[in-house]
Design a protein around this motif. Structure first.
Motif, short mmCIF file in Angstrom:
data_model
loop_
_atom_site.label_atom_id
_atom_site.label_comp_id
_atom_site.label_asym_id
_atom_site.label_seq_id
_atom_site.Cartn_x
_atom_site.Cartn_y
_atom_site.Cartn_z
N ILE A 57 79.78 43.95 63.29
CA ILE A 57 80.60 43.56 62.14
C ILE A 57 79.72 43.04 61.02
O ILE A 57 79.86 43.42 59.85
N ARG A 58 78.77 42.16 61.38
CA ARG A 58 77.85 41.59 60.38
C ARG A 58 77.07 42.69 59.66
O ARG A 58 76.94 42.68 58.44
N ALA A 59 76.56 43.65 60.42
CA ALA A 59 75.77 44.73 59.84
C ALA A 59 76.59 45.56 58.85
O ALA A 59 76.09 45.94 57.78
N CYS A 60 77.85 45.80 59.17
CA CYS A 60 78.72 46.58 58.28
C CYS A 60 79.09 45.78 57.03
O CYS A 60 79.15 46.34 55.93
N LEU A 61 79.33 44.50 57.19
CA LEU A 61 79.61 43.64 56.03
C LEU A 61 78.44 43.64 55.05
O LEU A 61 78.64 43.76 53.84
N ARG A 78 66.80 36.06 60.67
CA ARG A 78 66.86 35.90 62.12
C ARG A 78 65.85 34.82 62.54
O ARG A 78 64.68 34.88 62.16
N PHE A 79 66.31 33.84 63.30
CA PHE A 79 65.45 32.74 63.74
C PHE A 79 64.35 33.25 64.67
O PHE A 79 64.58 34.15 65.49
N VAL A 80 63.16 32.67 64.55
CA VAL A 80 62.01 33.16 65.32
C VAL A 80 61.53 32.16 66.38
O VAL A 80 60.60 32.47 67.14
N SER A 81 62.14 30.99 66.45
CA SER A 81 61.71 30.01 67.45
C SER A 81 62.87 29.09 67.82
O SER A 81 63.94 29.13 67.20
N GLY A 82 62.64 28.26 68.83
CA GLY A 82 63.65 27.31 69.27
C GLY A 82 64.80 27.97 70.01
O GLY A 82 64.76 29.15 70.37
N LYS A 83 65.87 27.19 70.23
CA LYS A 83 67.03 27.70 70.97
C LYS A 83 67.77 28.81 70.23
O LYS A 83 68.52 29.58 70.83
N LEU A 84 67.57 28.88 68.91
CA LEU A 84 68.22 29.92 68.11
C LEU A 84 67.36 31.17 67.96
O LEU A 84 67.74 32.08 67.22
N LYS A 85 66.24 31.23 68.66
CA LYS A 85 65.35 32.37 68.54
C LYS A 85 66.09 33.69 68.81
O LYS A 85 66.80 33.83 69.80
N GLY A 86 65.94 34.62 67.88
CA GLY A 86 66.58 35.93 68.01
C GLY A 86 67.97 35.99 67.42
O GLY A 86 68.53 37.07 67.25
N GLN A 87 68.54 34.83 67.09
CA GLN A 87 69.89 34.80 66.54
C GLN A 87 69.83 34.94 65.02
O GLN A 87 68.92 34.42 64.37
N PHE A 89 71.44 34.42 61.12
CA PHE A 89 72.31 33.50 60.38
C PHE A 89 73.69 34.13 60.18
O PHE A 89 74.71 33.44 60.25
N GLY A 90 73.71 35.44 59.92
CA GLY A 90 74.99 36.12 59.71
C GLY A 90 75.91 35.99 60.91
O GLY A 90 77.13 35.77 60.76
N ASN A 91 75.36 36.11 62.12
CA ASN A 91 76.16 35.93 63.34
C ASN A 91 76.71 34.52 63.43
O ASN A 91 77.88 34.30 63.79
N LEU A 92 75.86 33.53 63.12
CA LEU A 92 76.28 32.13 63.20
C LEU A 92 77.35 31.83 62.15
O LEU A 92 78.28 31.06 62.41
N PHE A 93 77.22 32.44 60.99
CA PHE A 93 78.22 32.26 59.94
C PHE A 93 79.58 32.78 60.40
O PHE A 93 80.60 32.12 60.25
N LEU A 94 79.60 33.97 61.00
CA LEU A 94 80.85 34.53 61.50
C LEU A 94 81.42 33.68 62.64
O LEU A 94 82.64 33.53 62.76
N ALA A 95 80.53 33.11 63.46
CA ALA A 95 80.98 32.23 64.54
C ALA A 95 81.65 30.98 63.96
O ALA A 95 82.69 30.52 64.45
N ALA A 96 81.05 30.43 62.89
CA ALA A 96 81.63 29.26 62.23
C ALA A 96 82.98 29.61 61.60
O ALA A 96 83.95 28.84 61.72
#
Length: 325
Positions: A57-61, A78-87, A89-96
Protein backbone atom coordinates in the motif's frame (compact mmCIF):
# COMPACT_ATOMS: atom_id res chain seq x y z
CA UNK A 1 -6.85 8.14 -21.66
CA UNK A 2 -7.38 11.34 -19.69
CA UNK A 3 -11.07 10.79 -18.96
CA UNK A 4 -10.95 6.99 -18.83
CA UNK A 5 -11.09 5.03 -15.59
CA UNK A 6 -8.18 2.64 -15.14
CA UNK A 7 -7.99 -0.02 -12.42
CA UNK A 8 -4.62 -1.61 -11.66
CA UNK A 9 -4.67 -4.84 -9.64
CA UNK A 10 -1.59 -6.30 -7.98
CA UNK A 11 1.10 -5.27 -5.53
CA UNK A 12 4.85 -5.04 -5.11
CA UNK A 13 7.47 -3.09 -7.04
CA UNK A 14 6.05 -3.79 -10.50
CA UNK A 15 2.70 -2.35 -9.59
CA UNK A 16 4.13 0.86 -8.17
CA UNK A 17 6.39 1.36 -11.21
CA UNK A 18 3.38 1.17 -13.54
CA UNK A 19 1.34 3.55 -11.37
CA UNK A 20 4.13 6.15 -11.40
CA UNK A 21 3.93 6.25 -15.19
CA UNK A 22 0.17 5.95 -15.41
CA UNK A 23 -0.48 9.15 -13.47
CA UNK A 24 1.03 11.05 -16.42
CA UNK A 25 -1.84 9.82 -18.60
CA UNK A 26 -4.94 9.94 -16.38
CA UNK A 27 -6.14 11.04 -12.96
CA UNK A 28 -8.83 8.35 -12.88
CA UNK A 29 -6.64 5.62 -11.38
CA UNK A 30 -7.65 3.06 -8.79
CA UNK A 31 -4.96 0.75 -7.46
CA UNK A 32 -6.36 -2.40 -5.85
CA UNK A 33 -3.59 -3.88 -3.72
CA UNK A 34 -3.04 -7.25 -2.08
CA UNK A 35 -2.66 -7.40 1.71
CA UNK A 36 -1.31 -10.95 2.06
CA UNK A 37 2.30 -9.95 2.85
CA UNK A 38 3.64 -11.50 6.07
CA UNK A 39 7.36 -10.88 5.68
CA UNK A 40 9.81 -8.02 6.23
CA UNK A 41 8.77 -4.80 7.94
CA UNK A 42 5.13 -5.29 6.98
CA UNK A 43 5.14 -8.74 8.55
CA UNK A 44 6.54 -7.34 11.80
CA UNK A 45 3.79 -4.71 12.04
CA UNK A 46 1.17 -7.26 11.10
CA UNK A 47 2.35 -9.58 13.88
CA UNK A 48 2.96 -6.93 16.56
CA UNK A 49 -0.05 -4.67 15.96
CA UNK A 50 -2.53 -7.06 14.37
CA UNK A 51 -2.92 -4.71 11.40
CA UNK A 52 -2.99 -5.42 7.69
CA UNK A 53 0.49 -5.30 6.09
CA UNK A 54 1.19 -1.75 4.84
CA UNK A 55 4.22 -2.28 2.56
CA UNK A 56 2.56 -2.68 -0.85
CA UNK A 57 0.00 0.00 0.00
CA UNK A 58 2.81 2.40 0.96
CA UNK A 59 4.64 1.77 -2.31
CA UNK A 60 1.52 2.50 -4.37
CA UNK A 61 0.73 5.66 -2.40
CA UNK A 62 4.24 6.96 -3.02
CA UNK A 63 4.05 6.08 -6.72
CA UNK A 64 0.90 8.20 -7.07
CA UNK A 65 1.97 10.99 -4.73
CA UNK A 66 2.28 14.65 -5.77
CA UNK A 67 3.95 16.12 -2.74
CA UNK A 68 7.10 17.91 -1.69
CA UNK A 69 10.33 16.04 -2.33
CA UNK A 70 11.29 16.20 1.34
CA UNK A 71 8.05 14.54 2.47
CA UNK A 72 8.33 11.80 -0.14
CA UNK A 73 11.94 11.21 0.91
CA UNK A 74 10.78 10.89 4.52
CA UNK A 75 8.14 8.29 3.60
CA UNK A 76 10.76 6.28 1.71
CA UNK A 77 13.28 6.41 4.55
CA UNK A 78 14.23 3.02 6.01
CA UNK A 79 15.92 2.71 9.42
CA UNK A 80 19.38 1.12 9.34
CA UNK A 81 19.98 0.31 13.01
CA UNK A 82 18.31 -0.40 16.34
CA UNK A 83 14.98 -2.17 16.87
CA UNK A 84 13.53 -0.35 13.86
CA UNK A 85 16.23 -1.62 11.52
CA UNK A 86 14.74 -2.46 8.13
CA UNK A 87 11.46 -0.71 8.89
CA UNK A 88 10.32 2.19 6.73
CA UNK A 89 8.89 5.45 8.02
CA UNK A 90 6.01 5.08 5.56
CA UNK A 91 5.00 1.77 7.16
CA UNK A 92 5.14 3.30 10.64
CA UNK A 93 3.07 6.26 9.47
CA UNK A 94 0.35 3.94 8.15
CA UNK A 95 0.51 1.97 11.41
CA UNK A 96 -0.03 5.20 13.36
CA UNK A 97 -2.94 6.21 11.10
CA UNK A 98 -4.46 2.76 11.58
CA UNK A 99 -4.30 3.22 15.37
CA UNK A 100 -5.80 6.72 15.16
CA UNK A 101 -8.74 5.80 12.93
CA UNK A 102 -9.20 2.18 13.99
CA UNK A 103 -9.84 1.23 10.37
CA UNK A 104 -7.14 0.37 7.83
CA UNK A 105 -9.24 1.47 4.86
CA UNK A 106 -9.82 4.89 6.41
CA UNK A 107 -6.14 5.11 7.38
CA UNK A 108 -5.14 4.60 3.73
CA UNK A 109 -7.69 7.20 2.62
CA UNK A 110 -6.32 9.80 5.04
CA UNK A 111 -2.73 8.97 4.11
CA UNK A 112 -3.72 9.58 0.48
CA UNK A 113 -4.67 13.13 1.43
CA UNK A 114 -1.35 13.74 3.20
CA UNK A 115 0.56 12.56 0.12
CA UNK A 116 -1.79 14.35 -2.30
CA UNK A 117 -2.02 11.32 -4.56
CA UNK A 118 -3.46 11.07 -8.07
CA UNK A 119 -6.37 8.60 -8.00
CA UNK A 120 -7.10 6.11 -5.22
CA UNK A 121 -5.30 3.26 -3.48
CA UNK A 122 -7.51 0.53 -2.02
CA UNK A 123 -6.64 -2.60 -0.04
CA UNK A 124 -8.43 -5.47 -1.77
CA UNK A 125 -9.92 -6.48 1.59
CA UNK A 126 -9.96 -5.39 5.23
CA UNK A 127 -10.00 -9.03 6.38
CA UNK A 128 -6.95 -11.02 7.42
CA UNK A 129 -5.56 -12.64 4.28
CA UNK A 130 -3.15 -15.59 4.41
CA UNK A 131 -1.95 -17.57 1.40
CA UNK A 132 -1.63 -21.36 1.19
CA UNK A 133 0.56 -22.79 -1.57
CA UNK A 134 0.16 -26.40 -2.66
CA UNK A 135 3.18 -27.73 -4.52
CA UNK A 136 3.25 -30.32 -7.29
CA UNK A 137 4.65 -32.85 -4.77
CA UNK A 138 1.50 -32.44 -2.65
CA UNK A 139 3.02 -30.49 0.22
CA UNK A 140 1.34 -27.29 1.44
CA UNK A 141 2.80 -24.18 3.06
CA UNK A 142 1.17 -21.23 4.80
CA UNK A 143 2.28 -17.62 4.38
CA UNK A 144 3.35 -15.49 1.44
CA UNK A 145 6.94 -15.08 2.60
CA UNK A 146 7.35 -18.85 3.05
CA UNK A 147 6.30 -19.78 -0.48
CA UNK A 148 9.51 -19.07 -2.48
CA UNK A 149 11.68 -20.52 0.28
CA UNK A 150 9.83 -23.83 0.40
CA UNK A 151 9.50 -24.12 -3.38
CA UNK A 152 13.30 -23.99 -3.53
CA UNK A 153 13.70 -26.39 -0.60
CA UNK A 154 11.26 -28.95 -2.00
CA UNK A 155 12.39 -28.43 -5.59
CA UNK A 156 8.76 -28.63 -6.58
CA UNK A 157 6.78 -25.89 -8.40
CA UNK A 158 3.54 -24.28 -7.25
CA UNK A 159 0.46 -26.24 -8.25
CA UNK A 160 -2.27 -24.19 -6.62
CA UNK A 161 -2.68 -21.09 -4.48
CA UNK A 162 -5.59 -20.57 -2.08
CA UNK A 163 -6.62 -18.53 0.95
CA UNK A 164 -6.59 -19.98 4.45
CA UNK A 165 -9.87 -18.17 5.14
CA UNK A 166 -12.26 -18.60 2.19
CA UNK A 167 -14.68 -16.06 3.74
CA UNK A 168 -12.40 -13.07 3.00
CA UNK A 169 -14.60 -10.33 1.55
CA UNK A 170 -13.62 -7.92 -1.18
CA UNK A 171 -13.90 -4.24 -0.28
CA UNK A 172 -17.11 -2.69 -1.66
CA UNK A 173 -15.18 0.21 -3.15
CA UNK A 174 -13.03 -2.28 -5.10
CA UNK A 175 -16.16 -3.83 -6.63
CA UNK A 176 -17.43 -0.36 -7.54
CA UNK A 177 -14.10 0.54 -9.17
CA UNK A 178 -14.04 -2.64 -11.29
CA UNK A 179 -17.65 -2.12 -12.41
CA UNK A 180 -16.93 1.45 -13.51
CA UNK A 181 -13.55 0.73 -15.14
CA UNK A 182 -12.76 1.32 -18.79
CA UNK A 183 -9.52 -0.63 -18.50
CA UNK A 184 -8.34 -3.23 -15.97
CA UNK A 185 -4.63 -4.02 -15.70
CA UNK A 186 -3.25 -7.08 -13.91
CA UNK A 187 0.43 -6.74 -13.01
CA UNK A 188 3.25 -6.34 -13.55
CA UNK A 189 4.42 -8.03 -10.37
CA UNK A 190 5.02 -11.36 -8.69
CA UNK A 191 2.52 -13.75 -10.25
CA UNK A 192 1.73 -15.84 -7.18
CA UNK A 193 2.29 -13.32 -4.39
CA UNK A 194 1.17 -10.00 -5.90
CA UNK A 195 -1.30 -10.57 -8.74
CA UNK A 196 -3.12 -13.87 -8.14
CA UNK A 197 -3.91 -13.28 -4.41
CA UNK A 198 -6.34 -10.50 -5.43
CA UNK A 199 -8.17 -12.94 -7.70
CA UNK A 200 -8.72 -15.53 -4.96
CA UNK A 201 -11.20 -13.36 -3.10
CA UNK A 202 -14.82 -14.25 -3.84
CA UNK A 203 -16.53 -12.11 -6.49
CA UNK A 204 -13.37 -10.45 -7.84
CA UNK A 205 -12.98 -12.70 -10.89
CA UNK A 206 -16.71 -12.58 -11.65
CA UNK A 207 -16.70 -8.79 -11.48
CA UNK A 208 -13.70 -8.51 -13.84
CA UNK A 209 -15.19 -10.95 -16.38
CA UNK A 210 -18.55 -9.14 -16.34
CA UNK A 211 -16.98 -5.68 -16.49
CA UNK A 212 -17.29 -3.56 -19.63
CA UNK A 213 -13.54 -2.95 -19.38
CA UNK A 214 -10.78 -4.42 -21.50
CA UNK A 215 -8.52 -6.54 -19.28
CA UNK A 216 -4.75 -6.58 -19.78
CA UNK A 217 -2.13 -8.79 -18.17
CA UNK A 218 1.40 -7.35 -18.14
CA UNK A 219 3.79 -10.28 -18.08
CA UNK A 220 6.93 -10.02 -15.97
CA UNK A 221 10.20 -9.19 -17.70
CA UNK A 222 12.12 -11.74 -15.58
CA UNK A 223 11.28 -15.05 -13.93
CA UNK A 224 11.20 -15.09 -10.14
CA UNK A 225 13.06 -17.74 -8.19
CA UNK A 226 10.75 -19.83 -6.02
CA UNK A 227 7.67 -18.66 -7.91
CA UNK A 228 8.03 -18.77 -11.67
CA UNK A 229 11.26 -20.69 -12.28
CA UNK A 230 11.72 -21.44 -16.00
CA UNK A 231 8.28 -19.95 -16.78
CA UNK A 232 7.50 -18.91 -20.35
CA UNK A 233 4.94 -16.24 -21.23
CA UNK A 234 2.41 -19.05 -21.68
CA UNK A 235 3.20 -20.46 -18.23
CA UNK A 236 2.55 -17.07 -16.63
CA UNK A 237 -0.81 -16.80 -18.39
CA UNK A 238 -1.74 -20.42 -17.58
CA UNK A 239 -1.08 -19.77 -13.90
CA UNK A 240 -3.27 -16.69 -13.97
CA UNK A 241 -6.13 -18.37 -15.88
CA UNK A 242 -5.99 -21.43 -13.62
CA UNK A 243 -6.66 -19.23 -10.60
CA UNK A 244 -9.34 -17.08 -12.24
CA UNK A 245 -11.27 -17.72 -15.45
CA UNK A 246 -10.52 -18.68 -19.06
CA UNK A 247 -12.42 -15.52 -20.08
CA UNK A 248 -10.67 -12.99 -17.88
CA UNK A 249 -8.04 -11.64 -20.31
CA UNK A 250 -8.31 -9.66 -23.55
CA UNK A 251 -4.63 -8.74 -23.93
CA UNK A 252 -1.20 -9.84 -22.77
CA UNK A 253 1.67 -7.34 -22.87
CA UNK A 254 5.14 -8.87 -23.24
CA UNK A 255 8.58 -7.30 -23.50
CA UNK A 256 10.45 -8.38 -26.64
CA UNK A 257 13.69 -6.43 -26.17
CA UNK A 258 16.67 -8.61 -25.33
CA UNK A 259 18.46 -7.29 -22.25
CA UNK A 260 22.21 -6.73 -22.39
CA UNK A 261 23.98 -9.52 -20.48
CA UNK A 262 25.91 -7.01 -18.34
CA UNK A 263 22.58 -6.21 -16.66
CA UNK A 264 21.56 -9.86 -16.39
CA UNK A 265 24.70 -11.06 -14.58
CA UNK A 266 23.44 -10.02 -11.15
CA UNK A 267 20.21 -11.92 -11.79
CA UNK A 268 22.13 -15.15 -12.46
CA UNK A 269 22.79 -15.40 -8.72
CA UNK A 270 19.03 -15.36 -8.11
CA UNK A 271 18.50 -17.91 -10.91
CA UNK A 272 16.27 -15.38 -12.63
CA UNK A 273 16.13 -15.31 -16.43
CA UNK A 274 14.51 -13.11 -19.04
CA UNK A 275 10.99 -13.92 -20.27
CA UNK A 276 10.70 -13.46 -24.04
CA UNK A 277 7.77 -14.29 -26.34
CA UNK A 278 8.04 -17.34 -28.61
CA UNK A 279 6.02 -18.77 -31.49
CA UNK A 280 4.56 -21.29 -29.03
CA UNK A 281 3.41 -18.43 -26.81
CA UNK A 282 1.77 -16.70 -29.78
CA UNK A 283 -0.05 -19.91 -30.70
CA UNK A 284 -1.20 -20.52 -27.13
CA UNK A 285 -2.52 -16.97 -26.66
CA UNK A 286 -4.31 -17.07 -30.02
CA UNK A 287 -6.04 -20.30 -28.98
CA UNK A 288 -7.14 -18.58 -25.75
CA UNK A 289 -8.40 -15.57 -27.74
CA UNK A 290 -5.92 -13.29 -25.97
CA UNK A 291 -4.21 -10.65 -28.10
CA UNK A 292 -0.44 -10.54 -27.71
CA UNK A 293 1.04 -7.04 -27.61
CA UNK A 294 4.84 -6.96 -27.90
CA UNK A 295 7.03 -3.95 -27.20
CA UNK A 296 10.29 -2.72 -25.73
CA UNK A 297 8.90 -2.59 -22.22
CA UNK A 298 12.08 -2.60 -20.17
CA UNK A 299 14.00 0.05 -18.32
CA UNK A 300 17.30 -0.35 -16.46
CA UNK A 301 17.86 1.92 -13.46
CA UNK A 302 20.83 1.61 -11.09
CA UNK A 303 21.44 -1.90 -12.45
CA UNK A 304 17.89 -3.07 -11.77
CA UNK A 305 15.64 -4.23 -14.59
CA UNK A 306 12.18 -2.68 -14.43
CA UNK A 307 9.16 -2.35 -16.69
CA UNK A 308 9.12 0.82 -18.79
CA UNK A 309 5.83 2.24 -17.56
CA UNK A 310 5.67 5.11 -20.07
CA UNK A 311 5.90 2.78 -23.07
CA UNK A 312 3.38 0.41 -21.52
CA UNK A 313 0.98 3.27 -20.82
CA UNK A 314 1.21 4.54 -24.40
CA UNK A 315 0.11 1.12 -25.66
CA UNK A 316 -2.62 0.93 -23.02
CA UNK A 317 -3.84 4.28 -24.33
CA UNK A 318 -4.09 2.82 -27.85
CA UNK A 319 -6.35 0.05 -26.55
CA UNK A 320 -8.65 2.56 -24.90
CA UNK A 321 -8.88 4.57 -28.11
CA UNK A 322 -9.61 1.69 -30.45
CA UNK A 323 -11.29 -1.11 -28.54
CA UNK A 324 -14.61 -1.78 -26.89
CA UNK A 325 -15.61 -4.96 -25.05
Amino acid sequence: MKDKKVVVIGGGTGNSVLLAGLKNFTQNITAIVTVADDGGGSGVLRSDLGMLPPGDIRACLLALSNTQEQLEKLFRFRFVSGKLKGQSFGNLFLAAMNEIYGDFGLAVKEASKVLNITGKVLPVTLDKMDLIAELENGKKFLGESAIPKFVKKEKSPIKKLSLENSDVKILDSCIEAVREADLIVLGPGSLYTSVIPNLLIGQMVEEIVNSKAQTVYICNVMTQAGETDDYSVSDHVRGLLKHSSEDILDYCFVNEKIIDYKYLKSYDIEESVQVLPTKEDEKFLKEKNIRLIKGEYIDVKDGYIRSNSLKICKDLEKILKTQTK
